[in-house]
Design a protein around this motif. Structure first.
Motif, PDB file in Angstrom:
ATOM      1  N   VAL A  99      -0.463   1.587  -9.701  1.00  0.00           N
ATOM      2  CA  VAL A  99      -1.291   0.388  -9.687  1.00  0.00           C
ATOM      3  C   VAL A  99      -0.899  -0.801 -10.985  1.00  0.00           C
ATOM      4  O   VAL A  99      -1.247  -2.018 -10.839  1.00  0.00           O
ATOM      5  CB  VAL A  99      -2.416   1.061 -10.308  1.00  0.00           C
ATOM      6  CG1 VAL A  99      -3.631   0.037 -10.787  1.00  0.00           C
ATOM      7  CG2 VAL A  99      -3.091   1.898  -9.259  1.00  0.00           C
TER       8      VAL A  99
ATOM      9  N   ARG B 294      -3.588   4.787  -2.177  1.00  0.00           N
ATOM     10  CA  ARG B 294      -4.269   5.718  -1.324  1.00  0.00           C
ATOM     11  C   ARG B 294      -3.885   6.913  -1.995  1.00  0.00           C
ATOM     12  O   ARG B 294      -2.788   7.332  -1.747  1.00  0.00           O
ATOM     13  CB  ARG B 294      -4.282   5.427   0.129  1.00  0.00           C
ATOM     14  CG  ARG B 294      -4.887   6.381   0.867  1.00  0.00           C
ATOM     15  CD  ARG B 294      -4.610   6.122   2.457  1.00  0.00           C
ATOM     16  NE  ARG B 294      -5.144   4.771   2.703  1.00  0.00           N
ATOM     17  CZ  ARG B 294      -4.836   4.099   3.607  1.00  0.00           C
ATOM     18  NH1 ARG B 294      -3.979   4.703   4.521  1.00  0.00           N
ATOM     19  NH2 ARG B 294      -5.377   3.042   4.016  1.00  0.00           N
TER      20      ARG B 294
ATOM     21  N   THR C 256      -7.401   3.950  -8.137  1.00  0.00           N
ATOM     22  CA  THR C 256      -6.959   4.026  -6.728  1.00  0.00           C
ATOM     23  C   THR C 256      -8.119   3.366  -5.932  1.00  0.00           C
ATOM     24  O   THR C 256      -9.259   3.734  -6.279  1.00  0.00           O
ATOM     25  CB  THR C 256      -6.520   5.502  -6.254  1.00  0.00           C
ATOM     26  OG1 THR C 256      -7.722   6.368  -6.434  1.00  0.00           O
ATOM     27  CG2 THR C 256      -5.342   5.914  -7.146  1.00  0.00           C
ATOM     28  N   GLN C 257      -7.746   2.629  -5.064  1.00  0.00           N
ATOM     29  CA  GLN C 257      -8.712   2.018  -4.172  1.00  0.00           C
ATOM     30  C   GLN C 257      -9.294   2.842  -3.076  1.00  0.00           C
ATOM     31  O   GLN C 257     -10.230   2.688  -2.591  1.00  0.00           O
ATOM     32  CB  GLN C 257      -8.086   0.723  -3.640  1.00  0.00           C
ATOM     33  CG  GLN C 257      -7.941  -0.330  -4.704  1.00  0.00           C
ATOM     34  CD  GLN C 257      -6.443  -0.275  -5.485  1.00  0.00           C
ATOM     35  OE1 GLN C 257      -5.731   0.528  -4.796  1.00  0.00           O
ATOM     36  NE2 GLN C 257      -6.447  -0.710  -6.685  1.00  0.00           N
ATOM     37  N   GLU C 258      -8.411   3.735  -2.669  1.00  0.00           N
ATOM     38  CA  GLU C 258      -8.698   4.450  -1.359  1.00  0.00           C
ATOM     39  C   GLU C 258      -8.320   5.995  -1.704  1.00  0.00           C
ATOM     40  O   GLU C 258      -7.602   6.399  -2.367  1.00  0.00           O
ATOM     41  CB  GLU C 258      -7.901   4.090  -0.144  1.00  0.00           C
ATOM     42  CG  GLU C 258      -8.235   2.536   0.153  1.00  0.00           C
ATOM     43  CD  GLU C 258      -7.598   2.288   1.386  1.00  0.00           C
ATOM     44  OE1 GLU C 258      -7.655   2.960   2.476  1.00  0.00           O
ATOM     45  OE2 GLU C 258      -6.355   1.409   1.223  1.00  0.00           O
TER      46      GLU C 258
ATOM     47  N   ARG D 126       0.857  -1.099  -0.013  1.00  0.00           N
ATOM     48  CA  ARG D 126      -0.020  -0.128  -0.171  1.00  0.00           C
ATOM     49  C   ARG D 126       0.976   1.306   0.079  1.00  0.00           C
ATOM     50  O   ARG D 126       1.803   1.483   0.817  1.00  0.00           O
ATOM     51  CB  ARG D 126      -0.941  -0.036   1.214  1.00  0.00           C
ATOM     52  CG  ARG D 126      -1.822   1.221   1.338  1.00  0.00           C
ATOM     53  CD  ARG D 126      -2.707   1.420   2.429  1.00  0.00           C
ATOM     54  NE  ARG D 126      -3.613   0.437   2.011  1.00  0.00           N
ATOM     55  CZ  ARG D 126      -4.178  -0.401   3.120  1.00  0.00           C
ATOM     56  NH1 ARG D 126      -4.019  -0.434   4.243  1.00  0.00           N
ATOM     57  NH2 ARG D 126      -5.300  -1.425   2.878  1.00  0.00           N
TER      58      ARG D 126
ATOM     59  N   ASP E 293       0.350  -2.662  -7.099  1.00  0.00           N
ATOM     60  CA  ASP E 293       0.214  -1.713  -5.742  1.00  0.00           C
ATOM     61  C   ASP E 293      -1.059  -1.340  -5.501  1.00  0.00           C
ATOM     62  O   ASP E 293      -1.897  -1.192  -6.328  1.00  0.00           O
ATOM     63  CB  ASP E 293       1.310  -0.546  -5.411  1.00  0.00           C
ATOM     64  CG  ASP E 293       2.872  -1.281  -5.417  1.00  0.00           C
ATOM     65  OD1 ASP E 293       3.302  -1.876  -4.640  1.00  0.00           O
ATOM     66  OD2 ASP E 293       3.590  -0.547  -6.341  1.00  0.00           O
ATOM     67  N   SER E 294      -1.341  -1.108  -4.184  1.00  0.00           N
ATOM     68  CA  SER E 294      -2.690  -0.749  -3.600  1.00  0.00           C
ATOM     69  C   SER E 294      -2.288   0.716  -3.527  1.00  0.00           C
ATOM     70  O   SER E 294      -1.354   1.107  -2.453  1.00  0.00           O
ATOM     71  CB  SER E 294      -2.952  -1.205  -2.398  1.00  0.00           C
ATOM     72  OG  SER E 294      -4.199  -0.642  -1.687  1.00  0.00           O
TER      73      SER E 294
END
Length: 82
Positions: free
Chosen positions: A21, A28, A43-45, A2, A25-26
């Protein structure tokens, strides 16, 4: 892994987010205001806040392994103390 990216809506920031990405990778992001830019879709967050706000920074960095800090005050707008 992350990774927190500040300034993700900038030209460089968008490319950094895409690269992270792309390698799995995650990501934020930490932005002053929510954005509708291209990086928002991959993006996830997202954490909304200002780099001068310690509580917002704590929320943003929690659980992150790395930080790519690209946030900047550009231009001469606002108070000199900023």
């Amino acid at each position: 892994m992350r990774v927190l990216v500040t300034g993700a809506s900038s030209l460089i920031g968008r490319h950094v987010v895409d690269g992270l990405v792309g390698r799995g990778d995650s990501v934020r992001t930490f932005q002053r205001t929510p954005t509708g830019d291209r990086s928002a879709s991959v993006t996830q967050e997202h954490v909304v806040g200002d780099v001068t706000d310690a509580d917002a920074l704590d929320r943003a960095v929690e659980g992150c392994y790395a930080i790519v800090h690209l946030a900047a005050k550009v231009g001469i707008v606002g108070e000199r103390s900023e």
